[in-house]
Design a protein around this motif. Structure first.
Motif, PDB file in Angstrom:
ATOM      1  N   SER A  86      41.386  41.397  41.044  1.00  0.00           N
ATOM      2  CA  SER A  86      42.115  41.807  39.848  1.00  0.00           C
ATOM      3  C   SER A  86      41.529  41.125  38.609  1.00  0.00           C
ATOM      4  CB  SER A  86      43.601  41.453  39.979  1.00  0.00           C
ATOM      5  OG  SER A  86      43.773  40.045  40.039  1.00  0.00           O
ATOM      6  N   GLU A 103      46.023  38.947  42.742  1.00  0.00           N
ATOM      7  CA  GLU A 103      45.427  39.833  43.735  1.00  0.00           C
ATOM      8  C   GLU A 103      43.908  39.720  43.685  1.00  0.00           C
ATOM      9  OE1 GLU A 103      46.671  43.855  43.568  1.00  0.00           O
ATOM     10  OE2 GLU A 103      48.815  43.402  43.583  1.00  0.00           O
ATOM     11  N   GLN A 104      43.327  39.726  44.854  1.00  0.00           N
ATOM     12  CA  GLN A 104      41.876  39.609  44.935  1.00  0.00           C
ATOM     13  C   GLN A 104      41.199  40.776  44.216  1.00  0.00           C
ATOM     14  OE1 GLN A 104      40.690  38.809  48.897  1.00  0.00           O
ATOM     15  NE2 GLN A 104      38.613  38.164  48.359  1.00  0.00           N
TER      16      GLN A 104
END
Length: 243
Positions: free
Chosen positions: A93, A90-91
Motif C-alpha cells: 500500500s 497493508e503490504q
C-alpha cells in the motif's frame, strides 16, 4: 691465569643451573594433561564459569525456534521474513511504501513506538488546549499550528470563556498516511477518542457543550520530523476532522 678462568666458568655454570631449577619449580612441567588455552571463537566455554552466553535473537510471534530442514537438507529453505508493518499497513500500500521510505532514511524508526508516542501527545495537546496551557503546547506544535491554537485561546480569554473538559481515553489510533519529502518525514493518524467538554462564560453558565455527556471525537492529525535532525521529537503540523 687458566685456573682463574676455569674457576669463573664453574661459578657461572652453577649459577645457570640454580636459575634453571628455580624456574622449573615455579613454572612446573607440562605433563600432557594441561587445559588447552581458551579460544573465544571456538563456541565452547571450556568450563570457564566467567564466559557469558550472549542472548539469542528474540523469536517472532508464532516462531517455534526450530528451522525446518527440507529434503535437500537446506535449513533455510522455505523460510520467509515476517512482514515489517504487520497490523499497521497493508503490504504494497501507499502507507507501507511511505513507512519504508521513512525507515530507509531513519533506521531507528519504529512504527509501534511512534503510535504510542502520538497517542500520548494527542492527549497532552487536547488537554493543554482546553486548559490554555501554552507552555505545554509550544514544544509539541509546529510554529504555524501553535499560532493558530494561541489565537483561539487568546480570543477565548478575551471573552472570559473557560473550557471544562475531562479526557476519558483514546479508543483507536491508526496510521492513515506516511510520506518522506527530502528529509521531512510526515505521518498522519486517525484518532477516535471520548471526552466530556463544555464552555462556560464568566458567570459560570454553560454556553456550549455538556459537562456530563460523553462525546466521541474523531480527528486527523499529521506529525512531522526532520530525519537528519538530532532532535528525535515529532511535532504536530496539521489538524483536521476524520471521516
Amino acid at each position: 691465569m687458566d685456573d682463574g678462568l676455569n674457576l669463573l666458568n664453574i661459578i657461572l655454570l652453577a649459577i645457570a643451573v640454580g636459575v634453571f631449577l628455580k624456574l622449573r619449580s615455579v613454572l612446573g612441567r607440562r605433563t600432557g594433561h594441561e587445559r588447552p588455552p581458551y579460544d573465544p571463537y571456538s563456541g565452547e566455554a571450556g568450563g570457564n564459569d566467567k564466559v557469558v552466553t550472549l542472548p539469542k535473537r528474540p523469536r517472532a510471534e508464532g516462531e517455534s525456534g526450530q528451522r525446518t530442514v527440507d529434503a535437500a537438507g537446506d535449513p533455510f529453505a522455505g523460510e520467509t521474513d515476517r512482514y515489517r508493518w504487520h497490523g499497521i499497513a497493508e503490504q504494497g500500500s501507499a502507507l507501507a511504501n511511505g513507512l519504508d521510505a521513512i525507515l530507509g532514511a531513519d533506521r531507528y524508526f519504529d512504527a509501534d513506538s511512534f503510535i504510542s508516542g502520538a497517542r500520548a501527545a494527542y492527549e497532552m495537546i487536547v488537554t493543554a488546549y482546553a486548559e490554555g496551557d501554552r507552555e505545554t503546547l509550544k514544544p509539541l506544535l509546529s510554529d504555524d499550528v501553535y499560532r493558530s491554537f494561541e489565537a483561539a485561546m487568546n480570543e477565548r480569554d478575551a471573552k472570559g470563556l473557560k473550557v471544562e473538559q475531562s479526557f476519558i481515553g483514546i479508543e483507536k489510533a491508526a496510521l492513515s498516511a506516511a510520506t518522506l519529502d527530502g528529509s521531512r518525514a510526515r505521518i498522519t493518524l486517525s484518532f477516535r477518542s471520548t471526552l466530556t467538554s463544555c464552555t462556560k462564560n464568566s458567570d459560570g453558565v454553560v454556553i456550549e457543550g455538556d459537562p456530563v455527556t460523553i462525546r466521541e471525537v474523531t480527528d486527523l492529525w499529521t506529525f512531522e520530523r526532520d530525519v537528519k535532525s538530532r532532535d528525535p521529537n515529532w511535532k504536530l503540523v496539521a489538524t483536521g476532522a476524520s471521516d
